[in-house]
Design an enzyme around this catalytic site. Structure first.
Site, PDB file in Angstrom:
ATOM      1  N   ASP A  90       0.795  -1.233   0.000  1.00 26.18           N
ATOM      2  CA  ASP A  90       0.000   0.000   0.000  1.00 26.18           C
ATOM      3  C   ASP A  90       0.825   1.280   0.000  1.00 26.18           C
ATOM      4  O   ASP A  90       0.291   2.349  -0.263  1.00 26.18           O
ATOM      5  CB  ASP A  90      -0.927   0.019   1.217  1.00 26.18           C
ATOM      6  CG  ASP A  90      -1.993  -1.055   1.152  1.00 26.18           C
ATOM      7  OD1 ASP A  90      -2.364  -1.450   0.033  1.00 26.18           O
ATOM      8  OD2 ASP A  90      -2.452  -1.484   2.223  1.00 26.18           O
ATOM      9  N   ASP A 114       0.060   5.469   2.134  1.00 22.25           N
ATOM     10  CA  ASP A 114      -1.003   4.943   2.987  1.00 22.25           C
ATOM     11  C   ASP A 114      -0.731   5.356   4.432  1.00 22.25           C
ATOM     12  O   ASP A 114      -0.748   6.527   4.739  1.00 22.25           O
ATOM     13  CB  ASP A 114      -1.115   3.429   2.810  1.00 22.25           C
ATOM     14  CG  ASP A 114      -2.377   2.861   3.435  1.00 22.25           C
ATOM     15  OD1 ASP A 114      -3.418   3.532   3.373  1.00 22.25           O
ATOM     16  OD2 ASP A 114      -2.330   1.750   3.978  1.00 22.25           O
ATOM     17  N   ARG A 170      -6.303   9.540  12.552  1.00 20.57           N
ATOM     18  CA  ARG A 170      -5.685   8.260  12.919  1.00 20.57           C
ATOM     19  C   ARG A 170      -4.377   8.435  13.691  1.00 20.57           C
ATOM     20  O   ARG A 170      -3.330   7.936  13.301  1.00 20.57           O
ATOM     21  CB  ARG A 170      -5.449   7.371  11.694  1.00 20.57           C
ATOM     22  CG  ARG A 170      -6.725   6.919  11.024  1.00 20.57           C
ATOM     23  CD  ARG A 170      -6.444   5.846   9.985  1.00 20.57           C
ATOM     24  NE  ARG A 170      -7.684   5.352   9.381  1.00 20.57           N
ATOM     25  CZ  ARG A 170      -7.753   4.379   8.490  1.00 20.57           C
ATOM     26  NH1 ARG A 170      -6.643   3.780   8.087  1.00 20.57           N
ATOM     27  NH2 ARG A 170      -8.909   3.994   7.994  1.00 20.57           N
TER      28      ARG A 170
END
Length: 290
Positions: A90, A114, A170
């Site tokens: 990713d 990512d 996040r």
């Protein structure tokens, strides 16, 4: 470096001089390895990132990791005896799959495709400490999916990190497991700082949260409610909330749950600035204590 990290025996890997390493494919590590870039300026950039997959006892220290991009659909060596086909990665900075006893300390991470650090598939016994995060969207993911219940074993400590300019969300985003978020400095987010789903236990202690000026992004926390999952143990203990920041606590606060999400003693949030002043890559000189 690839030759060193795939060896079977324990190795402590150091660097002779400053360098930028552009990896054509993921750097797949074997167990019992330390990457230690103290004393030099080492960048992992503009190519693949580091993969820690089904191995144990790994230390990553002192690297600049940035601008990692997707790679794969290629044969990649993962041991002295094995080349294996890798599908597309990713573009994470550091990826953990089923790994344990991993310490990611004093690195500077930014702007990968990512995640900067992703840990999934039952990874546990992870410490993410003293790192400097900037200029990225989805910073840290801990947990594979809401249905992957093996991640209930996950225990992660996130301590003494600086979450700086240009971060969106996040910091961390977690599932199922037990997470101790202690004495970090959160000076920027655009959406939220700490999020989760699938009933994680989050013990936030002694952090400093500075909310953005956006009146719609003052909440530190974000919950994603999964069907059939409603038990949440999220607590804020001694956190400093600035510029309108607030933490939405929930759950019964069971002692047993928080015991699994407690790894070290939190210091008062008033000293977070001092505790995180050395976050990121250290400035070291050979022959001197660092």
């Amino acid at each position: 470096m690839r030759h060193a990290v795939i060896q079977d025996e324990p190795l402590w890997i150091v660097f002779k001089t400053n360098m930028t390493i552009t990896l054509k494919q993921e750097l797949i590590m074997n167990s019992f390895k330390t990457i230690d870039a103290r004393g030099v300026d080492v960048h992992i950039a503009y190519g693949a990132g580091i993969t820690i997959q089904y191995v144990t006892n790994i230390i990553i220290h002192g690297l600049h990791i940035h601008d990692c991009v997707p790679t794969g659909n290629a044969m990649v060596q993962s041991s002295p005896y094995h080349f294996g086909w890798r599908t597309m990665a990713d573009g994470d900075g550091i990826s953990l799959f089923g790994a344990s006893h991993v310490w990611i300390d004093h690195n500077s991470l930014a702007n990968c495709t990512d995640g900067l650090i992703n840990a999934v598939i039952g990874s546990t016994a992870i410490t993410i400490s003293n790192n400097y995060f900037t200029n990225h969207n989805e910073v840290i993911l801990l947990g594979h999916s809401d249905t992957y219940v093996r991640d209930k074993v996950m225990q992660v400590t996130v301590a003494y990190n600086h979450f700086g300019e240009g971060l969106v969300q996040r910091m961390l985003r977690c599932r199922h497991g037990n997470f101790h978020v202690v004495n970090n400095d959160y000076i920027h987010w655009e959406m939220y700082a700490i999020g989760g789903s699938a009933n994680p236990t989050i013990n936030s202690q002694g952090n400093r949260f500075v909310a953005p000026d956006n009146p719609n992004a003052k909440e530190v926390t974000k919950r994603v409610i999964s069907e059939g999952m409603s038990d949440w143990n999220w607590r804020s203990d001694g956190d400093l909330m600035l510029n309108g920041a607030y933490f939405n606590q929930s759950g019964a606060g069971e002692a047993a749950s928080y015991a699994k999400a407690s790894s070290l003693s939190a210091q008062p949030s008033s000293v977070v600035d001092s505790l995180t002043s050395g976050a990121g890559v250290l400035t070291c000189r050979r022959g001197r204590q660092c």
